[in-house]
Enzyme design. Structure first.
Site, PDB file in Angstrom:
ATOM      1  CE1 TYR A   1      12.251  -2.652  -6.750  1.00  0.00           C
ATOM      2  CE2 TYR A   1      12.056  -1.002  -5.361  1.00  0.00           C
ATOM      3  CZ  TYR A   1      11.407  -1.826  -6.097  1.00  0.00           C
ATOM      4  OH  TYR A   1       9.882  -1.879  -6.003  1.00  0.00           O
TER       5      TYR A   1
ATOM      6  CG  ASP B   1      14.334   6.847  -5.318  1.00  0.00           C
ATOM      7  OD1 ASP B   1      13.767   7.318  -4.343  1.00  0.00           O
ATOM      8  OD2 ASP B   1      13.952   5.691  -6.062  1.00  0.00           O
TER       9      ASP B   1
ATOM     10  CE1 TYR C   1      10.369  -8.060  -5.876  1.00  0.00           C
ATOM     11  CE2 TYR C   1       8.309  -6.464  -5.186  1.00  0.00           C
ATOM     12  CZ  TYR C   1       9.625  -6.993  -5.654  1.00  0.00           C
ATOM     13  OH  TYR C   1       9.884  -6.008  -6.676  1.00  0.00           O
TER      14      TYR C   1
ATOM     15  CE  LYS D   1      10.238   1.404   0.560  1.00  0.00           C
ATOM     16  NZ  LYS D   1      11.131   1.406  -0.624  1.00  0.00           N
TER      17      LYS D   1
HETATM   18  C1  LIG Z   1      10.841   1.182  -2.158  1.00  0.00           C
HETATM   19  C2  LIG Z   1      11.544   2.034  -3.112  1.00  0.00           C
HETATM   20  C3  LIG Z   1      10.735   2.678  -4.151  1.00  0.00           C
HETATM   21  C4  LIG Z   1       9.472   2.076  -4.661  1.00  0.00           C
HETATM   22  O1  LIG Z   1       8.388   2.664  -3.709  1.00  0.00           O
HETATM   23  P1  LIG Z   1       7.001   1.753  -3.517  1.00  0.00           P
HETATM   24  O2  LIG Z   1       6.254   2.469  -2.655  1.00  0.00           O
HETATM   25  O3  LIG Z   1       7.238   0.503  -3.330  1.00  0.00           O
HETATM   26  O4  LIG Z   1       6.351   1.871  -5.030  1.00  0.00           O
HETATM   27  C5  LIG Z   1      11.389   3.723  -5.062  1.00  0.00           C
HETATM   28  N1  LIG Z   1      12.742   3.815  -4.768  1.00  0.00           N
HETATM   29  C6  LIG Z   1      13.348   3.341  -3.619  1.00  0.00           C
HETATM   30  C7  LIG Z   1      14.736   3.907  -3.321  1.00  0.00           C
HETATM   31  C8  LIG Z   1      12.816   2.531  -2.737  1.00  0.00           C
HETATM   32  O5  LIG Z   1      13.508   1.958  -1.875  1.00  0.00           O
END
Ligand SMILES: *Cc1c(COP(=O)(O)O)cnc(C)c1O
Length: 425
Positions: free
Chosen positions: A144, A236, A17, A265
């Site tokens: 996202y 997610d 990015y 994360k």
């Molecule tokens: C950051 C994020 C992703 C992607 O995760 P990466 O480890 O960066 O590939 C997917 N979904 C959500 C909600 C996110 O915040």
């Protein structure tokens, strides 16, 4: 040579990015400790964004380091097809206990994007295995879900996805639910439910879109509608998981249960990369067959890496400690107090908070977008005051690690007010 690392970096590295032509301030970090990062010139930064929302207990946490180090000397990696190991078994056992009761199986991968890819493939093949393939996926506008192709496809179309637009699969985008639009969403779902194979969503908060928040109550209603219409749900929780929202998972605000959940994360406390996709018996059973073609043909070289599993186990232990629960509560309360102050500021609008996440918008003449360069001005100003904050356009936000002290958080608030009061951008 002060600039040595910087120069060597510029010669060989391509950063995420980052427009490399204009990137003039990439900072070499040589050490992390608690909420602090230290650069090669001896400057200290308070990590107010948990290094892209991953760090929970602070950098180089001694307990996680010790556990990972022991594991490193025991078993660093093993193929996860045909073999298994205790860290993966224990982590799955521990995690499933904390999730909605219908979550029964754990599939490992490497990051948030792959956790989403796995979830999508589970849903697509779920229908395929039953001889009823479907092709349409439902997602929220501005969503996202990651940067790989499937995850990009189910993310809102934006400048980030534009070059790849033609190559992304078709998705039906709907508004996030509100008390007012739920009836419309109901009729929308009814007309398309036959062809929809799943619905994927970020619960309570759309992070990368700019920390856009919506109500658990309304999401719960939407989940009910999906259940009625037989639409599989992928929740997610890559960002919202592990205490971010003030509760352990966003799921803890909801009474309806998703079919599939995604984590990454904060999963390992931000120590090592790992993704997890969990699912219900209903999903899992659709792959059980004497027919080998019904197997889920997905895997990564490092699936269920023992070091990552151990980091996750250690991080979850820390998270359950009362001391850390109290820290999360304290951050929530401090944020709520500061939000009152922010709301009164003439240049600020749309102040919002979910647990440890506080966000607000800076009012200016430029159009609201990720490329609004006000973000860069704030970023530099914060850095010069020893704070790492990374605005999304004109959206400023705080996502601190839970170990951040009362004083450091108050210091950040004070600097924010000082910058707002002296600036006319
Ligand atoms: C950051 C994020 C992703 C992607 O995760 P990466 O480890 O960066 O590939 C997917 N979904 C959500 C909600 C996110 O915040």
């Amino acid at each position: 040579m002060c600039n040595e690392l910087k120069t060597r970096d510029k010669a060989v590295n391509w950063h995420p990015y980052t427009q490399m032509k204009t990137a003039d301030n990439i900072i070499p970090i040589i050490k992390g400790e608690g909420a602090y990062l230290y650069d090669d010139k001896g400057n200290r930064y308070i990590d107010a964004v948990s290094s892209w929302w991953v760090t929970l207990h602070g950098h180089a946490h001694p307990y996680i380091a010790q556990r990972v180090s022991e594991q490193l000397n025991t078993l660093e990696q093993v193929i996860f097809a045909g073999f298994t190991h205790e860290p993966a078994i224990r982590l799955s056992e521990n995690l499933l206990q904390l999730l909605p009761g219908n979550q029964q199986k754990v599939f490992y991968s490497d990051n948030g994007s792959t956790a989403v890819e796995v979830a999508l493939k589970m849903c697509i093949q779920y229908h395929y295995n039953q001889g009823k393939p479907k092709t349409k996926i439902l997602a929220f506008k501005n969503a996202y879900h990651g940067d790989t192709f499937g995850a990009m496809s189910v993310s809102g179309r934006s400048a980030w996805t534009q070059p790849f637009g033609e190559m992304l699969f078709e998705v039906i985008f709907i508004d996030t639910p509100t008390a007012e639009n739920l009836e419309n969403l109901r009729s929308e779902l009814k007309t398309i439910s036959e062809e929809v194979l799943c619905f994927i969503y970020e619960p309570l908060i759309q992070g990368a879109a700019g920390m856009l928040m919506y109500q658990a109550r309304d999401l719960n209603e939407l989940m009910k509608l999906c259940k009625e219409e037989g639409i599989l749900m992928i929740q997610d929780e890559v960002f919202t998981g592990f205490g971010r929202t003030g509760k352990l998972f966003a799921a803890d605000y909801l009474s309806e249960q998703p079919d599939i959940m995604c984590f990454s994360k904060g999963l390992t406390g931000g120590t090592l990369p790992m993704g997890i996709t969990t699912c219900s018996h209903k999903i899992y059973n659709a792959f059980l067959s004497d027919d080998p073609y019904k197997t889920l043909f997905h895997g990564h070289s490092f699936t269920a890496n023992p070091l990552s599993c151990t980091a996750a186990l250690a991080s979850m232990e820390l998270l359950s400690e009362e001391k850390n629960q109290l820290s999360i509560e304290r951050i929530c309360q401090q944020h709520a107090q500061f939000a009152i102050l922010l709301k009164e500021h003439q240049h600020i609008e749309n102040v919002r908070q979910t647990g440890t996440i506080l966000a607000w918008e800076y009012k200016n003449d430029q159009q609201t977008s990720y490329f609004n360069n006000i973000g860069k001005l704030f970023y530099d100003e914060f850095l010069s005051r020893g704070i790492l904050m990374r605005p999304l356009g004109n959206v400023l936000y705080l996502v601190p690690p839970y170990c951040i002290s009362y004083e450091d958080l108050e210091y950040i608030y004070a600097q924010i007010m000082e910058i707002l009061n002296k600036t006319e951008w």
